[in-house]
Structure formats: structure tokens, C-alpha cells
Design a protein around this motif. Structure first.
Motif, PDB file in Angstrom:
ATOM      1  N   GLN A 103       0.706  -1.231   0.119  1.00  0.00           N
ATOM      2  CA  GLN A 103       0.205   0.235   0.318  1.00  0.00           C
ATOM      3  C   GLN A 103       1.316   1.132  -0.235  1.00  0.00           C
ATOM      4  OE1 GLN A 103      -3.102   0.024   3.211  1.00  0.00           O
ATOM      5  NE2 GLN A 103      -4.004   2.396   1.750  1.00  0.00           N
ATOM      6  N   ARG A 104       2.207   1.074   0.339  1.00  0.00           N
ATOM      7  CA  ARG A 104       3.020   2.674   0.755  1.00  0.00           C
ATOM      8  C   ARG A 104       3.456   2.695  -0.218  1.00  0.00           C
ATOM      9  NH1 ARG A 104       8.280   2.632   2.042  1.00  0.00           N
ATOM     10  NH2 ARG A 104       8.066   0.273   2.385  1.00  0.00           N
ATOM     11  N   LEU A 105       4.375   1.615  -1.123  1.00  0.00           N
ATOM     12  CA  LEU A 105       4.651   1.771  -2.430  1.00  0.00           C
ATOM     13  C   LEU A 105       4.160   2.027  -3.355  1.00  0.00           C
ATOM     14  CD1 LEU A 105       6.972  -1.150  -2.131  1.00  0.00           C
ATOM     15  CD2 LEU A 105       7.636   1.563  -1.793  1.00  0.00           C
ATOM     16  N   THR A 106       3.123   1.156  -4.188  1.00  0.00           N
ATOM     17  CA  THR A 106       1.889   2.021  -4.503  1.00  0.00           C
ATOM     18  C   THR A 106       0.573   3.642  -4.236  1.00  0.00           C
ATOM     19  OG1 THR A 106       0.064   0.202  -3.926  1.00  0.00           O
ATOM     20  CG2 THR A 106       1.881  -0.303  -5.318  1.00  0.00           C
ATOM     21  N   SER A 107       0.799   3.443  -3.391  1.00  0.00           N
ATOM     22  CA  SER A 107      -0.182   4.464  -3.280  1.00  0.00           C
ATOM     23  C   SER A 107      -1.510   3.790  -3.192  1.00  0.00           C
ATOM     24  CB  SER A 107       0.166   5.372  -3.516  1.00  0.00           C
ATOM     25  OG  SER A 107       1.380   6.370  -3.367  1.00  0.00           O
ATOM     26  N   ARG A 108      -2.175   2.971  -3.028  1.00  0.00           N
ATOM     27  CA  ARG A 108      -3.981   2.652  -3.321  1.00  0.00           C
ATOM     28  C   ARG A 108      -4.156   1.049  -2.230  1.00  0.00           C
ATOM     29  NH1 ARG A 108      -5.003   0.475  -9.282  1.00  0.00           N
ATOM     30  NH2 ARG A 108      -3.649   1.941  -9.521  1.00  0.00           N
ATOM     31  N   GLN A 109      -5.351   1.304  -2.049  1.00  0.00           N
ATOM     32  CA  GLN A 109      -5.807   0.322  -1.484  1.00  0.00           C
ATOM     33  C   GLN A 109      -5.579  -0.946  -1.863  1.00  0.00           C
ATOM     34  OE1 GLN A 109      -9.762  -0.192  -0.709  1.00  0.00           O
ATOM     35  NE2 GLN A 109      -9.394  -0.793   1.273  1.00  0.00           N
ATOM     36  N   PRO A 110      -4.732  -2.019  -1.051  1.00  0.00           N
ATOM     37  CA  PRO A 110      -4.403  -3.050  -1.236  1.00  0.00           C
ATOM     38  C   PRO A 110      -5.624  -4.507  -1.882  1.00  0.00           C
ATOM     39  CG  PRO A 110      -3.462  -3.007   0.637  1.00  0.00           C
ATOM     40  CD  PRO A 110      -4.033  -2.107   0.883  1.00  0.00           C
ATOM     41  N   HIS A 111      -5.619  -4.659  -2.770  1.00  0.00           N
ATOM     42  CA  HIS A 111      -6.592  -5.732  -3.395  1.00  0.00           C
ATOM     43  C   HIS A 111      -6.667  -6.944  -2.289  1.00  0.00           C
ATOM     44  CE1 HIS A 111      -8.380  -8.414  -5.899  1.00  0.00           C
ATOM     45  NE2 HIS A 111      -8.753  -7.592  -7.313  1.00  0.00           N
ATOM     46  N   VAL A 112      -8.611  -6.726  -2.437  1.00  0.00           N
ATOM     47  CA  VAL A 112      -9.454  -7.390  -1.351  1.00  0.00           C
ATOM     48  C   VAL A 112      -8.544  -8.528  -2.025  1.00  0.00           C
ATOM     49  CG1 VAL A 112     -10.941  -8.258  -3.791  1.00  0.00           C
ATOM     50  CG2 VAL A 112     -11.390  -7.998  -1.210  1.00  0.00           C
ATOM     51  N   PHE A 113      -7.723  -9.384  -2.420  1.00  0.00           N
ATOM     52  CA  PHE A 113      -7.769 -10.260  -2.642  1.00  0.00           C
ATOM     53  C   PHE A 113      -6.221 -10.220  -1.606  1.00  0.00           C
ATOM     54  CE2 PHE A 113      -8.556 -12.286  -6.483  1.00  0.00           C
ATOM     55  CZ  PHE A 113     -10.255 -12.304  -7.047  1.00  0.00           C
ATOM     56  N   LEU A 114      -5.246  -8.929  -1.636  1.00  0.00           N
ATOM     57  CA  LEU A 114      -4.433  -9.723  -0.425  1.00  0.00           C
ATOM     58  C   LEU A 114      -5.037  -8.982   0.824  1.00  0.00           C
ATOM     59  CD1 LEU A 114      -1.716  -6.981  -1.713  1.00  0.00           C
ATOM     60  CD2 LEU A 114      -1.591  -9.392  -1.158  1.00  0.00           C
ATOM     61  N   ARG A 115      -6.027  -8.697   1.071  1.00  0.00           N
ATOM     62  CA  ARG A 115      -6.564  -7.541   1.963  1.00  0.00           C
ATOM     63  C   ARG A 115      -7.383  -9.311   3.256  1.00  0.00           C
ATOM     64  NH1 ARG A 115      -9.140  -3.793  -0.683  1.00  0.00           N
ATOM     65  NH2 ARG A 115     -11.274  -4.386  -0.062  1.00  0.00           N
ATOM     66  N   ARG A 116      -7.679 -10.279   2.421  1.00  0.00           N
ATOM     67  CA  ARG A 116      -8.180 -11.102   2.740  1.00  0.00           C
ATOM     68  C   ARG A 116      -7.666 -12.520   2.860  1.00  0.00           C
ATOM     69  NH1 ARG A 116     -14.000  -9.004   0.443  1.00  0.00           N
ATOM     70  NH2 ARG A 116     -14.332  -7.110   1.542  1.00  0.00           N
ATOM     71  N   GLY A 117      -6.499 -12.039   2.386  1.00  0.00           N
ATOM     72  CA  GLY A 117      -5.530 -13.827   2.414  1.00  0.00           C
ATOM     73  C   GLY A 117      -5.875 -14.555   1.768  1.00  0.00           C
ATOM     74  N   VAL A 118      -6.418 -13.712   0.586  1.00  0.00           N
ATOM     75  CA  VAL A 118      -6.506 -15.316  -0.783  1.00  0.00           C
ATOM     76  C   VAL A 118      -5.136 -15.586  -1.266  1.00  0.00           C
ATOM     77  CG1 VAL A 118      -7.352 -15.471  -3.131  1.00  0.00           C
ATOM     78  CG2 VAL A 118      -8.639 -14.126  -1.378  1.00  0.00           C
ATOM     79  N   PHE A 119      -4.758 -13.955  -1.603  1.00  0.00           N
ATOM     80  CA  PHE A 119      -3.541 -14.377  -1.831  1.00  0.00           C
ATOM     81  C   PHE A 119      -2.125 -14.628  -0.565  1.00  0.00           C
ATOM     82  CE2 PHE A 119      -4.509 -14.269  -5.824  1.00  0.00           C
ATOM     83  CZ  PHE A 119      -3.540 -14.296  -6.812  1.00  0.00           C
ATOM     84  N   PHE A 120      -1.789 -16.026  -0.066  1.00  0.00           N
ATOM     85  CA  PHE A 120      -1.718 -15.751   1.667  1.00  0.00           C
ATOM     86  C   PHE A 120       0.141 -16.217   1.858  1.00  0.00           C
ATOM     87  CE2 PHE A 120      -2.247 -20.023   0.196  1.00  0.00           C
ATOM     88  CZ  PHE A 120      -1.089 -21.329   0.519  1.00  0.00           C
ATOM     89  N   ALA A 121       0.558 -16.846   0.407  1.00  0.00           N
ATOM     90  CA  ALA A 121       2.602 -17.127   0.525  1.00  0.00           C
ATOM     91  C   ALA A 121       2.764 -16.718  -0.902  1.00  0.00           C
ATOM     92  CB  ALA A 121       2.331 -18.728   0.677  1.00  0.00           C
ATOM     93  N   HIS A 122       3.829 -16.245   0.138  1.00  0.00           N
ATOM     94  CA  HIS A 122       4.352 -15.691  -1.256  1.00  0.00           C
ATOM     95  C   HIS A 122       6.217 -16.362  -1.242  1.00  0.00           C
ATOM     96  CE1 HIS A 122       7.908 -13.518   1.367  1.00  0.00           C
ATOM     97  NE2 HIS A 122       6.845 -13.426   2.313  1.00  0.00           N
ATOM     98  N   ARG A 123       7.299 -16.117  -2.077  1.00  0.00           N
ATOM     99  CA  ARG A 123       8.487 -16.702  -2.260  1.00  0.00           C
ATOM    100  C   ARG A 123       9.319 -15.288  -2.484  1.00  0.00           C
ATOM    101  NH1 ARG A 123      10.118 -21.797  -1.913  1.00  0.00           N
ATOM    102  NH2 ARG A 123       8.434 -23.655  -2.357  1.00  0.00           N
ATOM    103  N   ASP A 124       9.996 -14.660  -1.733  1.00  0.00           N
ATOM    104  CA  ASP A 124      11.280 -13.761  -2.269  1.00  0.00           C
ATOM    105  C   ASP A 124      10.230 -11.753  -2.788  1.00  0.00           C
ATOM    106  OD1 ASP A 124      13.530 -15.292  -1.634  1.00  0.00           O
ATOM    107  OD2 ASP A 124      13.638 -15.254  -3.902  1.00  0.00           O
TER     108      ASP A 124
END
Length: 402
Positions: A54-75
Motif C-alpha cells: 500500500q505504501r509503495l503503490t499509494s493505493r488500497q491493497p486488492h481485496v485478495f490481499l486484504r482477505r488472505g486469498v493470496f497468502f504465501a510468497h517466495r521472495d
């Protein structure tokens, strides 16, 4: 142990199976994502990373981020570090075209990728693995190619920017620099390692063994010399469902040996079937899925007849103890597609405490999905063959980082 060297494609086979071709939980249960993170060796996507987006893009995170649909990552954190220093990256996602039309689960990675492309102002490559589906689904080459173009229309209808997006089918594009890179990857992966990662057996034809490098190499910018000339160090971020992780564990393992950066991933959970069966929504069972071609009547009928409810078996009991939100499919679907956070929390509270009935929740879900599918249908109807050709043309993208 290096997290990228965990070779088993699934968690303990006695409990759950998660790989690019099969997703199933134990005894009718649900997928244990915490166990999957541990056994795949990826990381949980936490609030600090979402706040940073949110800070880097100056926009509200996508609903899939806010609600944990996308939940894991690598790097993903490394990609954000580089972006904050002024270094760009590109996005890579894809679709295996095995059906005429997409269902809502198929749309999720494209909806999220569109958000990432717009938020970070970066280029995107979309791979249509028509060769894979020809081999795995016993489709003819010609039918696989036809389905790829039809699916491309649904992808374009999501609203991607043609000046920043290159869509390609494997049958049409593989060759030249791409093929050279595929061979380099193939030489780095032994048969034993491929069998360990992907579960291949002696009964599988050799076409299946040859496919993983095809999905690996869009991760490396030199596969697209018309897009990224002289940018071999450009980082790649891959939004995908977590069942695709085995491909990219293999890719990340060989990348340093070939002089490339490891691709980063941001991974989603599975979109459940209407009947709440194990795993994910399936194109092989039309009543398990809402398709982008479904009419308003079909959507209403599927939700009312097939969407598994966590409500109680009598109004009196429901009023007394409320719904079980953990198993309720209409609430899960609203968590994916109802944009309004306040309304969603209101529905969860009222339904969970018995003041709202199952029929009311299903009615609201029907409204949300009908509007969404109709919007997509209209956008797809506007996609012409000439537009598909434009997205799939091998050409530079002059405004790709603007």
C-alpha cells in the motif's frame, strides 16, 4: 535445508495431495495451508508486506490481499526492496486452456495480476500452455490451439493494457531464444529430480517429462528478446495458485546456475467448489462451478441448489446458534468477490449470530456474481479476433514501464 530444494510435490500423501494436476484433502476435510507452507518451503504473506504494498503503490491493497486469498510468497519482499530502489520487474502468469469458457476460479489470478500491473506499472507476459493440455487432456493440437484463443478473449476481457501485455501460446511462440533457454533448464534437471518434484512414473509418456522447462522459462527475461533486450537481470514476479509451486521450485533451483535471478512468487489458496468438496472448483463438474458464460438464471439455480450452507437445519435452531461460517460456501464466495469490507463483516456477524438466514446470504451472493459475470460477458463480447492478434503479436512494448 534450502527451502527451494524440497522436492516432494505434495504434503504427506496420507493426508492431502497438492500438485499441478491434483488437489485433494484428507477424508473430506479442507486443505491445511499452514502445513502446505511448511512442506513447500514458502513463506506466509503477512500484514507488514501488505502494508508495504500500500505504501509503495499509494493505493488500497486488492481485496485478495486484504482477505488472505493470496497468502504465501517466495521472495516477494526482495522484489519490493528492488522496486523501492527504483528497479522494475515484470509479471508472468498463465492459463492451461482445457475448456471453452473460464469459471470464476480461473479468473482469480488474472484479476489479481491486473491489479499488480496497474499498481506497480510493469509489463506482463501471459503464457497459454496449449501444449500441456494437448498432452494431459488428450486434446488434439488443433483443438488446444482453438481453446487457447478462446481463453485469450476471456483474459483480455479482464481489462489488461495491450501496451504493457504480451500473450503467447506455446505452440506459436516456442522457438528461438525461448527454446534455447528451455534446453538449458532441461539439462540442469535429472530424471530422478523431475520424478521427485512432479511425481512422474514409468506410465507417463515422455511429453509430460518434457513440459516443466516450458513453464519455467517465461520466468527469465531473455526468453523475450523483443520485450527485454539487454535486461537479463530483470526480476520476475509470478502470481499463481499454490498448486503451481512445484514448477517454480524447480525453476528457482536452476536459475543461479544459468546466471538468472530466482523468480519471486505470490501464491493464492484454492477457490472452493459450490458443494464444498475437497480441493478446488473443477471444470470437469459444471455444477461445482460458476462459469463466465452462465446466465443469471443458471447462477441463481446453482447457488440455491448446490452452494453448501453452514446454516442450521431449522430456522429456530439457526436463530439460536447461528451459521457455521467456516464451512459456508456463500460466505466464502462473498469473501472473494464482495468489495465492500463493511458489508461483508456485517453479513458475517448477522449470519453467524443467526439474525440473517441462508436464503438472504445466497440472494446477496447471486446479486454479486450475476453483476460480475454480466460485466465480464459484455467485456468479452467486445473482444475481437483483431484484438487477440494485437495482444499476441511479437512486438516491443514501448510504454511497458510507464
Amino acid at each position: 535445508m534450502d527451502v527451494d530444494k524440497k522436492d516432494s510435490i505434495a504434503s504427506d500423501s496420507s493426508e492431502q495431495v497438492v500438485n499441478p494436476w491434483e488437489v485433494a484433502a484428507k477424508d473430506g476435510g479442507k486443505i491445511d495451508y499452514d502445513k502446505l507452507i511448511d512442506q513447500f518451503g514458502c513463506q506466509r504473506l503477512d500484514d507488514s508486506l501488505i502494508d508495504r504494498v500500500q505504501r509503495l503503490t499509494s493505493r488500497q491493497p486488492h481485496v485478495f490481499l486484504r482477505r488472505g486469498v493470496f497468502f504465501a510468497h517466495r521472495d516477494f519482499n526482495d522484489v519490493l526492496d528492488a522496486y523501492e530502489r527504483g528497479d522494475k520487474f515484470y509479471l508472468y502468469t498463465g492459463r492451461g486452456p482445457s475448456s471453452e469458457a473460464l469459471h470464476l476460479g480461473h479468473l482469480i489470478p488474472f484479476m489479481f495480476t491486473k491489479y499488480l500491473q496497474e499498481a506497480f506499472k510493469v509489463p506482463l507476459v501471459i503464457q497459454l500452455t496449449d501444449d500441456e493440455k494437448c498432452m494431459w487432456k488428450n486434446l488434439s493440437v488443433e483443438e488446444s490451439q482453438r481453446l487457447a484463443r478462446e481463453n485469450a478473449k476471456d483474459i483480455i476481457a479482464c481489462g489488461f493494457d495491450v501496451t504493457k501485455t504480451f500473450i503467447f501460446s506455446d505452440f506459436d511462440y516456442v522457438g528461438g531464444a525461448f527454446y534455447k533457454n528451455m534446453v538449458k533448464v532441461a539439462k540442469c534437471v535429472t530424471l530422478n529430480k523431475a520424478m521427485g518434484i512432479f511425481g512422474f512414473s514409468g506410465e507417463d509418456h515422455i511429453g509430460k517429462l518434457s513440459f516443466p522447462p516450458v513453464q519455467a522459462f517465461p520466468s527469465f527475461p531473455s526468453s523475450f528478446p523483443h520485450l527485454f533486450p539487454g535486461k537479463d537481470k530483470l526480476r520476475c514476479l509470478i502470481p499463481c495458485a499454490i498448486d503451481q509451486d512445484p514448477y517454480f521450485r524447480m525453476t528457482r533451483d536452476v536459475a543461479p546456475r544459468l546466471g538468472y535471478s530466482k523468480p519471486a512468487l505470490i501464491e493464492s489458496s484454492f477457490f472452493p467448489a459450490l458443494q464444498a468438496k475437497n480441493g478446488k472448483m473443477s471444470a470437469s463438474d459444471p455444477n461445482s462451478a460458476i462459469y463466465v458464460t452462465d446466465t443469471a438464471k443458471e447462477i441463481k439455480n446453482k447457488i440455491n441448489r448446490y452452494a453448501f450452507s453452514g446454516g442450521q437445519d431449522s430456522i429456530e435452531k439457526h436463530r439460536e446458534i447461528g451459521a457455521n461460517l467456516e464451512v459456508d460456501i456463500p460466505v466464502k464466495y462473498l469473501s472473494f468477490f464482495l468489495d465492500d469490507d463493511t458489508e461483508l463483516e456485517h453479513i458475517k456477524k448477522e449470519y453467524g449470530e443467526g439474525r440473517m438466514l441462508t436464503g438472504e446470504v445466497k440472494k446477496r451472493l447471486t446479486e454479486v456474481l450475476t453483476e460480475m459475470v454480466e460485466r465480464h460477458r459484455m467485456a468479452r463480447a467486445a473482444v475481437t479476433d483483431e484484438m487477440v492478434d494485437a495482444f499476441m503479436a511479437v512486438r516491443p512494448l514501448p510504454s511497458m514501464f510507464e
